[in-house]
Write an enzyme that holds these catalytic residues in place. Sequence first.
Site, PDB file in Angstrom:
ATOM      1  N   GLU A 269       1.045   4.592  -3.447  1.00  0.00           N
ATOM      2  CA  GLU A 269       0.805   6.019  -3.661  1.00  0.00           C
ATOM      3  C   GLU A 269       0.035   6.253  -4.950  1.00  0.00           C
ATOM      4  O   GLU A 269      -0.836   7.125  -5.020  1.00  0.00           O
ATOM      5  CB  GLU A 269       2.134   6.775  -3.703  1.00  0.00           C
ATOM      6  CG  GLU A 269       2.004   8.293  -3.741  1.00  0.00           C
ATOM      7  CD  GLU A 269       1.915   8.883  -5.145  1.00  0.00           C
ATOM      8  OE1 GLU A 269       1.628  10.090  -5.267  1.00  0.00           O
ATOM      9  OE2 GLU A 269       2.111   8.131  -6.134  1.00  0.00           O
TER      10      GLU A 269
ATOM     11  N   ASP B  22       5.909   2.251  -5.320  1.00  0.00           N
ATOM     12  CA  ASP B  22       5.100   1.669  -6.390  1.00  0.00           C
ATOM     13  C   ASP B  22       5.191   2.507  -7.656  1.00  0.00           C
ATOM     14  O   ASP B  22       5.565   3.690  -7.628  1.00  0.00           O
ATOM     15  CB  ASP B  22       3.645   1.507  -5.946  1.00  0.00           C
ATOM     16  CG  ASP B  22       2.980   2.830  -5.577  1.00  0.00           C
ATOM     17  OD1 ASP B  22       3.633   3.652  -4.903  1.00  0.00           O
ATOM     18  OD2 ASP B  22       1.818   3.053  -5.964  1.00  0.00           O
TER      19      ASP B  22
END
Length: 385
Positions: free
Chosen positions: A134, A71
């Site tokens: 994350e 991400d």
Amino acid sequence: MTATQFLERLVGFPTVSRASNLELIAFIEAWLDEHGVEHWRVDSDDGTKANLLARIGPAVEGGVVLSGHTDVVPVEGQPWSTDPFTLVDKGDGRLYGRGTCDMKAFIACALAAVPRWVELELETPITLAFSYDEEIGCVGAPRMIETLMADHPRPAAVVVGEPTLMAPVVAHKGATNLRTTVTGRASHSSQVNQGVSAIHVAARLVTFIEDVMAELRAEGRVDEAFNVVHSSLHVGKIQGGTAINIMARECTFEWEIRHLPSDRFEELIGRVEAYAEELQADMRERAPEAGIHTERLNVTVPALADDNNAEVLGLCRELVGEAPAGAVAYATEAGQFQRAGLPTVICGPGSIGQAHQPDEYLEIEQLEAGSAFMRALGQRLSRER
């Protein structure tokens, strides 16, 4: 495909944390299938996102996990000069795009190395561990790590490829995001004796949160390995009130604690909560319905301690050279791997100074250094060395 070609494809997936990463995961899976590499998804609860584990080499204990998150942070409100989800080479030795340094370059370098790794007779495996979410608190990695430890041979070491300019990092702070809501009693602002201003109480608590840092320094609770040598407490967002002539009934602020490996989150938040209880008691003498409530917005991301890492640190130095080991103030998934009992360091291409910035970029020489690391790692774990 080269690392640059992989980076171009990965940047093209707009995997902002609020969005799904499944198209990116499917792209990686197709590449792994092409080379006969076993892989396993570890899905999110709602099935819109997934972690990915893959193993190159024998299903035996040992070997190295290469960990990266898929991400990226949002781009809204940032003055980009190019399309952030198109890799751009301006001819200045840099590759521009969201996620170039944080941290799709590391993933690209690993994927480009897969064909060579498959050809080698690896004595111990290289495991890929790619996570989701994350950037919003290391949310996805814990279930991936749990699956790795429960269903696969135990690895010997983990390298988390956050941007470190390919120098090993052995420690980082833990991080917890919090939201505190102060509830008072509204009244006309000319009748301050009738109400309790949530804003005024919140302001006192916000100031106290900052004061805790001064207390920590005065107590000598510092670690010179970090550029911010103490645990930090920071309020980043505050909202409250309805009108200038109304005593605010509610005020909410969002804040964080980034604690040193030697500090405990529970002890630091305990200081804040103890003062909040004093404030709350005073509020309730005038308004029994008043109160202060703090909630965690994420599971505490554990700190990475410089501990039990001699073997993996030695491996990194063997592959990248004798760079000094450092410590960083930001949090990563490395602490989660270490908490599971795995020796862990951080080492990846790019500079953290470019992360989350408009016109985020990666120096091409860093991509080359990351690729060299992957080649050397395969050779190190193979019978051909």
